[in-house]
Design a protein around this motif. Structure first.
Motif, PDB file in Angstrom:
ATOM      1  N   GLN A  53     -17.315 -20.838 -16.630  1.00  0.00           N
ATOM      2  CA  GLN A  53     -17.197 -21.214 -15.219  1.00  0.00           C
ATOM      3  C   GLN A  53     -18.012 -20.244 -14.369  1.00  0.00           C
ATOM      4  OE1 GLN A  53     -13.106 -21.765 -14.120  1.00  0.00           O
ATOM      5  NE2 GLN A  53     -13.638 -21.703 -11.960  1.00  0.00           N
ATOM      6  N   PHE A  54     -19.095 -20.773 -13.775  1.00  0.00           N
ATOM      7  CA  PHE A  54     -19.921 -19.976 -12.861  1.00  0.00           C
ATOM      8  C   PHE A  54     -19.469 -20.271 -11.438  1.00  0.00           C
ATOM      9  CE2 PHE A  54     -22.292 -20.585 -16.705  1.00  0.00           C
ATOM     10  CZ  PHE A  54     -23.051 -19.445 -16.871  1.00  0.00           C
ATOM     11  N   ASP A  55     -20.108 -19.639 -10.459  1.00  0.00           N
ATOM     12  CA  ASP A  55     -19.750 -19.888  -9.066  1.00  0.00           C
ATOM     13  C   ASP A  55     -19.842 -21.357  -8.716  1.00  0.00           C
ATOM     14  OD1 ASP A  55     -18.749 -17.788  -7.810  1.00  0.00           O
ATOM     15  OD2 ASP A  55     -20.644 -16.969  -7.085  1.00  0.00           O
ATOM     16  N   LYS A  56     -20.978 -21.966  -9.098  1.00  0.00           N
ATOM     17  CA  LYS A  56     -21.190 -23.335  -8.631  1.00  0.00           C
ATOM     18  C   LYS A  56     -21.415 -24.328  -9.758  1.00  0.00           C
ATOM     19  CE  LYS A  56     -22.859 -22.287  -4.033  1.00  0.00           C
ATOM     20  NZ  LYS A  56     -22.805 -20.833  -4.041  1.00  0.00           N
ATOM     21  N   LYS A  57     -21.208 -23.921 -10.999  1.00  0.00           N
ATOM     22  CA  LYS A  57     -21.389 -24.881 -12.091  1.00  0.00           C
ATOM     23  C   LYS A  57     -20.507 -24.492 -13.267  1.00  0.00           C
ATOM     24  CE  LYS A  57     -25.191 -22.467 -14.270  1.00  0.00           C
ATOM     25  NZ  LYS A  57     -26.494 -22.392 -14.806  1.00  0.00           N
ATOM     26  N   VAL A  58     -20.360 -25.456 -14.164  1.00  0.00           N
ATOM     27  CA  VAL A  58     -19.584 -25.221 -15.375  1.00  0.00           C
ATOM     28  C   VAL A  58     -20.450 -25.642 -16.547  1.00  0.00           C
ATOM     29  CG1 VAL A  58     -17.576 -26.054 -16.653  1.00  0.00           C
ATOM     30  CG2 VAL A  58     -17.383 -25.618 -14.222  1.00  0.00           C
ATOM     31  N   THR A  59     -20.560 -24.821 -17.605  1.00  0.00           N
ATOM     32  CA  THR A  59     -21.334 -25.231 -18.782  1.00  0.00           C
ATOM     33  C   THR A  59     -20.442 -25.129 -20.025  1.00  0.00           C
ATOM     34  OG1 THR A  59     -22.129 -22.998 -19.210  1.00  0.00           O
ATOM     35  CG2 THR A  59     -23.506 -24.358 -17.790  1.00  0.00           C
ATOM     36  N   HIS A  60     -20.860 -25.803 -21.109  1.00  0.00           N
ATOM     37  CA  HIS A  60     -20.041 -25.831 -22.324  1.00  0.00           C
ATOM     38  C   HIS A  60     -20.864 -25.443 -23.542  1.00  0.00           C
ATOM     39  CE1 HIS A  60     -17.830 -28.537 -19.579  1.00  0.00           C
ATOM     40  NE2 HIS A  60     -16.798 -27.923 -20.116  1.00  0.00           N
ATOM     41  N   GLU A  61     -20.184 -24.876 -24.525  1.00  0.00           N
ATOM     42  CA  GLU A  61     -20.850 -24.531 -25.782  1.00  0.00           C
ATOM     43  C   GLU A  61     -19.828 -24.781 -26.898  1.00  0.00           C
ATOM     44  OE1 GLU A  61     -21.579 -20.324 -25.964  1.00  0.00           O
ATOM     45  OE2 GLU A  61     -22.547 -20.429 -27.922  1.00  0.00           O
ATOM     46  N   ASN A  62     -20.268 -25.435 -27.979  1.00  0.00           N
ATOM     47  CA  ASN A  62     -19.337 -25.650 -29.087  1.00  0.00           C
ATOM     48  C   ASN A  62     -19.500 -24.545 -30.124  1.00  0.00           C
ATOM     49  OD1 ASN A  62     -18.302 -27.936 -27.933  1.00  0.00           O
ATOM     50  ND2 ASN A  62     -19.885 -29.252 -28.836  1.00  0.00           N
ATOM     51  N   ILE A  63     -18.373 -24.022 -30.583  1.00  0.00           N
ATOM     52  CA  ILE A  63     -18.411 -22.862 -31.485  1.00  0.00           C
ATOM     53  C   ILE A  63     -17.694 -23.216 -32.793  1.00  0.00           C
ATOM     54  CG2 ILE A  63     -17.544 -20.488 -31.707  1.00  0.00           C
ATOM     55  CD1 ILE A  63     -17.865 -20.500 -28.584  1.00  0.00           C
ATOM     56  N   PRO A  64     -18.346 -23.006 -33.938  1.00  0.00           N
ATOM     57  CA  PRO A  64     -17.688 -23.313 -35.220  1.00  0.00           C
ATOM     58  C   PRO A  64     -16.374 -22.529 -35.348  1.00  0.00           C
ATOM     59  CG  PRO A  64     -20.014 -22.859 -35.548  1.00  0.00           C
ATOM     60  CD  PRO A  64     -19.712 -22.531 -34.117  1.00  0.00           C
ATOM     61  N   PHE A  65     -15.406 -23.156 -35.996  1.00  0.00           N
ATOM     62  CA  PHE A  65     -14.058 -22.582 -36.118  1.00  0.00           C
ATOM     63  C   PHE A  65     -14.086 -21.114 -36.567  1.00  0.00           C
ATOM     64  CE2 PHE A  65     -10.116 -21.763 -38.420  1.00  0.00           C
ATOM     65  CZ  PHE A  65      -9.171 -22.207 -37.498  1.00  0.00           C
ATOM     66  N   PHE A  66     -14.884 -20.828 -37.616  1.00  0.00           N
ATOM     67  CA  PHE A  66     -14.830 -19.480 -38.191  1.00  0.00           C
ATOM     68  C   PHE A  66     -15.617 -18.443 -37.369  1.00  0.00           C
ATOM     69  CE2 PHE A  66     -13.491 -22.053 -41.788  1.00  0.00           C
ATOM     70  CZ  PHE A  66     -12.264 -21.432 -42.004  1.00  0.00           C
ATOM     71  N   GLU A  67     -16.370 -18.920 -36.376  1.00  0.00           N
ATOM     72  CA  GLU A  67     -17.074 -17.957 -35.510  1.00  0.00           C
ATOM     73  C   GLU A  67     -16.277 -17.658 -34.242  1.00  0.00           C
ATOM     74  OE1 GLU A  67     -21.092 -19.251 -34.804  1.00  0.00           O
ATOM     75  OE2 GLU A  67     -21.437 -19.520 -36.951  1.00  0.00           O
TER      76      GLU A  67
END
Ligand SMILES: C[S@@+](CC[C@H](N)C(=O)[O-])C[C@H]1O[C@@H](n2cnc3c(N)ncnc32)[C@H](O)[C@@H]1O
Length: 383
Positions: A53-67
């Motif tokens: 969550q940034f000031d004016k935007k939201v970004t997403h990243e998918n992370i493997p379970f074991f990481e």
């Protein structure tokens, strides 16, 4: 770090974690304000989705379970001092300003929380759902006994849910080790005040005392009667003027659509109490209208309708700066869509325990420069 590693590992591998929220930045230069980690199922594989969550935007990243554990530890070591973990059975707060000596607070839930929704691009779900009976909404006539929201009250229903989402985001800035004290100034018929109590006490089993204050005696009588019928024991309503209200404090101050300078008195109280969170949607910002005196903008401000909107923005801009000058992190966010009400800017202020004197002084200088440029005398100066 070993203790933190253990708590995070247990949560991430438990299969019962709903979300893990990293907040309270270690350094100002970190661009995102918060990171939320949620379990998701992508093509049948369990992963974690990180929401930045940034000031004016939201970004997403998918992370493997074991990481996920490395990712989480990296966030604690480099970015954030606080972690809140919501599982199906408990809430865990890790305070890690000193990572070698963290404080871990656990609170068991009285009622099991719903399992996380693993779908990747989740459909928007409201905190209170249409179709599920909810006692205070039935009582206030927003939904029927069957839980179906009445068409004519749908925008109110959406507004209540939006407010609860904002409260949910502010929860990690509130104390967990004692009774939470909240004041709603200018509560009116109190849909949102009842919603707040329902969310904190009924859904989240938080130990909470909420006071609603309003000038209108008949409305307060109605609200107290309703709270009693609902057995909302930690919710009470008082008749009175915000400007005269005396109390020794509140962790959170809410003031939604309190007219003109009533908002200033609410903010003045909150700052005086050092409240952790302030949620304020101002309205009827008239005080400065007749004071604004600035030649450069005059050709624009000669139009009453423009001057009216400008007065709103100047008033709230100054309020935001004044709160920053008192050590609050301030965001101006959209409270609800314009379809419900044109009064839709919320001032969200969260006390920053690490605010430096220099940052406060800078905000105060900016406040004074803006105020003096327009030759106005805001009520909030009585702070
Ligand atoms: C527009 S209503 C908002 C009600 C509710 N907060 C909401 O957003 O749905 C504004 C309320 O603020 C109350 N109010 C205005 N000035 C006040 C003051 N100085 N002290 C206490 N209440 C005040 C009014 O009586 C009214 O009920």
């Amino acid at each position: 770090m070993h203790k933190i590693n253990q708590v995070l590992c247990d949560a991430l591998q438990s299969g019962q974690m709903n979300r893990m929220v990293f907040a309270s930045k270690r350094r100002k230069s970190i661009e995102y304000k918060r990171v939320t980690l949620r379990p998701v199922s992508i093509k049948g594989e369990l992963m974690y989705q990180a929401e930045y969550q940034f000031d004016k935007k939201v970004t997403h990243e998918n992370i493997p379970f074991f990481e996920a554990i490395d990712f989480a530890m990296d966030r604690v070591e480099n970015d954030f001092k606080q972690i809140n973990i919501m599982t199906e059975t408990e809430d865990i707060q890790v305070l890690a300003s000193k990572p070698a000596n963290p404080k871990v607070v656990r609170q068991k839930l009285a009622q099991r929380r719903e399992a996380a929704n693993l779908s990747h691009n989740r459909k928007k779900r409201y905190i209170i759902e249409d179709g599920k009976p909810c006692d205070f909404l039935i009582k206030l006539g927003v939904m029927g006994e069957d839980g179906k929201v009445f068409d004519k009250h749908y925008s109110k229903f959406r507004q209540i849910n939006r407010f609860l989402e904002i409260v949910d985001n502010a929860l990690d800035s509130l104390p967990t080790d004692r009774t939470l004290r909240i004041i709603d100034f200018g509560c009116g018929k109190s849909y949102l005040t009842f919603g707040l109590y329902y969310y904190l006490k009924v859904l989240n089993d938080r130990d909470v005392e909420i006071v609603g204050l309003d000038l209108k005696e008949d409305v307060i009588e109605f609200c107290n009667k309703t709270a009693k019928q609902l057995h909302y024991d930690g919710l009470k309503f008082l008749t009175g003027d915000i400007a005269d209200y005396k109390s020794d404090g509140a962790d959170m101050v809410v003031t939604l659509h309190a007219c003109d300078t009533a908002t200033d008195y609410a903010l003045i109280n909150a700052v005086g109490w050092n409240s952790n969170v302030i949620l304020s949607v101002p309205c009827c910002q008239h005080q400065l209208f007749s004071q604004i005196d600035e030649p450069v903008n005059q050709p624009m401000l000669k139009h009453g309708i423009i001057k009216d909107k400008f007065t709103e923005l100047l008033t709230d801009g100054l309020r935001g700066l004044k709160l920053e000058a008192h050590g609050y992190d301030v965001d101006m966010i959209e409270f609800t869509t314009l379809e419900h009400t044109a009064k839709n800017i919320m001032i969200r202020a969260v006390k920053n325990p690490d605010a430096t004197e220099a940052a406060c002084a800078k905000a105060q200088r900016e406040y004074e420069a803006l105020r003096d440029m327009y030759h106005v005398h805001p009520e909030i100066d009585s702070l």
